[in-house]
Structure formats: C-alpha cells, structure tokens
Scaffold this motif. Structure first.
Motif: not given
Length: 421
Positions: A169-171, A395-398, A400-402, A406-407
């Motif tokens: 899920s990295a940008p 926060t980790v899931h937030v 990953l979602y963000a 962006l990706c």
C-alpha cells in the motif's frame, strides 16, 4: 495488552513458521505462506488493472504515453508502459545497441529477465506480458520475504502480515506492477536480508551479486547484510575473521559484470555512470556529496509550496514535496527502530540513514518516493509502533488506508502519462 514485538535476543537465527500442513492433507499447500501471498499479489494486480481500465481513459493524456509502438494503444497492460518503462523495453528488445545514450543509465537485470521469459515462451508472450509476469513473480517473492522478515521482529500472525500490507500500500507501490525494475530489486534485496537474518551466508552472497547488477543503490543492502553479519558476531571485531566476510566484496561482482557488459555493448565500462551527461532534460542530476545543502534546498521549496508562497504545481508536488516527506518519514522510522529495538535494530536503522545519503547525493530528490519502496525499515517501524502501543494500533490501519488512496491517485497520474516519479 502486551506487545507482540519480539524481544531483542529472541528469534535471532530463524523466524517462526506457520504450521506445516498435515501429512495427506491434499489442499494443505493452500494455507502456506507462498500460496496466501501469491493470492494477495494476484488480487492486488487485478485491482490495479481494473483501476487503470475504469478510470485511466477519463484522465487527460500527457507526454509519458508513447506516441507510437508499445503502450501507445489501449490494451490490458498498456498502462504499465509509461515514462522510463520505454528505456527498459528498448534494452529488452535491443540491449544497448540503440543510439539513445540515456538508455545506458538503466541497469540490465530486469530487461534481461523479460527477454528470457519472451525467449522461453518462443515469442508467444509480448514484451508487456513478459514484463508483467516477471513483476508478478518478483512482487510475490518480495512479499514472501518481507512476511518472513516480519516474523523475526514480531510474534503471532497479525503483525508480519501488516508489514506486507504496508509494502503493497506504499504510495509508489504501483511501480511494482509497472514495466519498471522495482519489483525485481525489492525481491533480491529482501531475500538477501532474510538470508542474513537466517545466517545463511552462502545464499545471501549469491543473492547480493545480481542485486548489485540491478541498481547502484544495492550498496545499501550490502551494508545492511554486513551489519547483520557483524551483529551475529555480537559486534566483536574478531568475529569478522571469517571467510563469510568475503561475500561482501564479492557482492560487487554483479556491478563488475554490468561494467564488462557495458564495455562490450558500448565501448565504455562506465557508460551507465556517464549516460546522463549532456542530456538537458536530466540536467538536474549531478553528483554532490553535500547532502545537507540538497536537503535544505528541498526543504525551502517544500515549505514555500505548503505555505502557499509558491504554486503547488504537479512537478513541485511529485518531485519535491512527496519525496522530501518520504525522506523525513524514513529518518523518523530509522530513529524509532534504533531506539525501540536497540542492538537488533541497528542494521535496519543504519540502512535507513545510509539510504537517505545514497538517494540525495545526486543533488535532487526527484523520484525518491519511488526509490523508497525497498526501504523496509519504514514498514517494520510502522507496525512496530502499533504493536508497542496497542491503544494507538488503529493508527496503523489509518496510515495503510491513507497510503492506499495516495497510491491510487499517483497511479492514475502514471496511467494517463503524467509525471509520477
């Protein structure tokens, strides 16, 4: 709740594995790491293809789309062939015999693998299909290695899978799907580090050799594996008196092979290092070891853009703001891993710091958000933060979602031929 982070002295040589399928269990292999990761990677690629087909045609086309030839007409995989993909395609088809000198700046491992797949298929697979197959396999292997690396730092099943999720899920993760060398580089780098964690020095060395033939930044992975080797000797100097130490200079045989190949193909062993000289469009690339100056310049550009003093145009966003934010996050991740894991985190932390230096020595940060994909310290740090602070685990899931959003946004820019790094 207690943290699932593995204590510093635990699981030093081997990560805990998932339970083996029972003997006679015909479908037990479907529960193996390899099968589950493959299913995830295939689904991830299908989603990217769907996004490209559904939304790509509705965005204005730009200069990154080839005017003629491969990628210029709509096909299932044409969206993967944008910008520098054309250089890799040229190498796969004609090696370095063409007249376009900048092509020599791109290393040959990925194009050679594409050529091999085409050759083995007796020409039934086209260039894009062969590249896609190479990248699917490489992404799969990279994700499997990352999952097993995660088990060296975390107990239980949840956290290691989150490390894989952070990677996919990295940008800039969509470059693993595109006709670029990122997937192959990550696969080789992650497996080299995994072999180092397992103390399998022979396999580590054999993996590092093609890695240094893939990209010059492979040097930071050689350093990472060396630090892990030294850590296995409890940081004692006499521990370095081992023949296994010879694998680290031997790793650069890959780079040496590239230089010999360049000599044969172009007449100059240093063709890849000199390829960008005199190219006006890439004039911003010039060696400058004063990375503080480069980072300060980028900080000023980013600050003015964020404060509204200068326009936040697409070039500023993609080539200055996002790369600099990525470097800041890499620095923070490296510090956090060093503080949280202490001795066990030293190799990853120094790997992060060295990556910052390596990625800014060209006097710019253009495309750095793409080059951060192999920096696995960021994925480990994100999950480690959530595991050590259960009350903030959401926060980790937030994040990953963000990152996924962006990706997706950057991917659509890439598909339409707009600059995406």
């Amino acid at each position: 709740m207690t943290s699932t982070a593995v204590p510093a002295r635990a699981a030093e040589a081997a990560e805990p594995e998932t339970a083996e399928p029972a003997r006679g269990d015909r479908w037990g292999w479907l529960r193996s790491d390899y099968a589950r990761v493959l299913a995830i990677v295939l689904a991830w690629n299908v989603v990217l293809i769907a996004v490209a087909w559904l939304f790509g045609p509705s965005t204005p086309a730009s200069e990154g789309i080839p005017k003629t030839g491969i990628g210029s007409t709509l096909s299932l995989l044409s969206h993967t062939y944008r910008w520098d993909a054309g250089n890799y395609g040229e190498i796969a088809a004609h090696a370095y015999t063409g007249s376009y000198v900048p092509t020599r700046a791109f290393y040959p491992v990925f194009p050679i693998l594409v050529w091999l797949v085409q050759t083995v298929s007796f020409g039934t697979l086209g260039l894009l299909a062969a590249g896609f197959l190479v990248n699917v396999v490489a992404t799969w292997l990279a994700a499997v290695a990352l999952l097993k690396i995660g088990r060296h730092f975390f107990t239980g099943e949840r956290a290691p899978w989150l490390v894989v999720a952070a990677f996919l899920s990295a940008p800039a993760a969509f470059f693993l799907h595109s006709f670029y060398s990122e997937a192959v580089f990550c696969a080789l780098g992650f497996w080299a580090y995994l072999f180092a964690l397992r103390r399998q020095w022979l396999w580590m060395g054999l993996t590092l050799i093609p890695l240094t033939a893939s990209r010059v930044t492979a040097a930071v992975f050689v350093g990472l594996c060396f630090l892990e080797f030294w850590r296995s000797k409890d940081w004692k100097l006499r521990g370095l008196l081992s023949w296994h130490l010879l694998w680290f200079p031997a790793a650069f045989l890959g780079l040496g092979a590239v230089m010999v190949y360049m000599k044969v193909q172009t007449g100059s062993a240093f063709a890849s290092f000199n390829a960008l000289k005199g190219v006006a469009s890439w004039s911003y690339h010039h060696f400058d070891p004063n990375i503080v100056k480069t980072l300060w310049t980028e900080a000023k550009i980013t600050g003015h853009a964020l404060l509204g003093d200068t326009p936040m145009d697409s070039w500023t966003l993609m080539s200055h703001v996002l790369p600099l934010i990525g470097l800041v996050l890499l620095f923070v991740s490296s510090v956090y891993v060093l503080v949280a894991l202490r001795s066990k985190g030293v190799p990853l932390a120094l790997f992060g710091f060295a990556s910052i230096v390596m990625l800014t020595m060209n006097s710019n940060v253009v495309s750095v958000h793409r080059y951060l994909l192999p920096c696995l310290v960021m994925y480990v740090a994100l999950v480690l933060f959530g595991e050590r602070r259960p009350q903030l685990r959401g926060t980790v899931h937030v994040v990953l979602y963000a990152n996924s959003l962006l990706c997706g946004a950057i991917f659509l820019r890439f598909v339409s031929g707009n600059w995406a790094g």
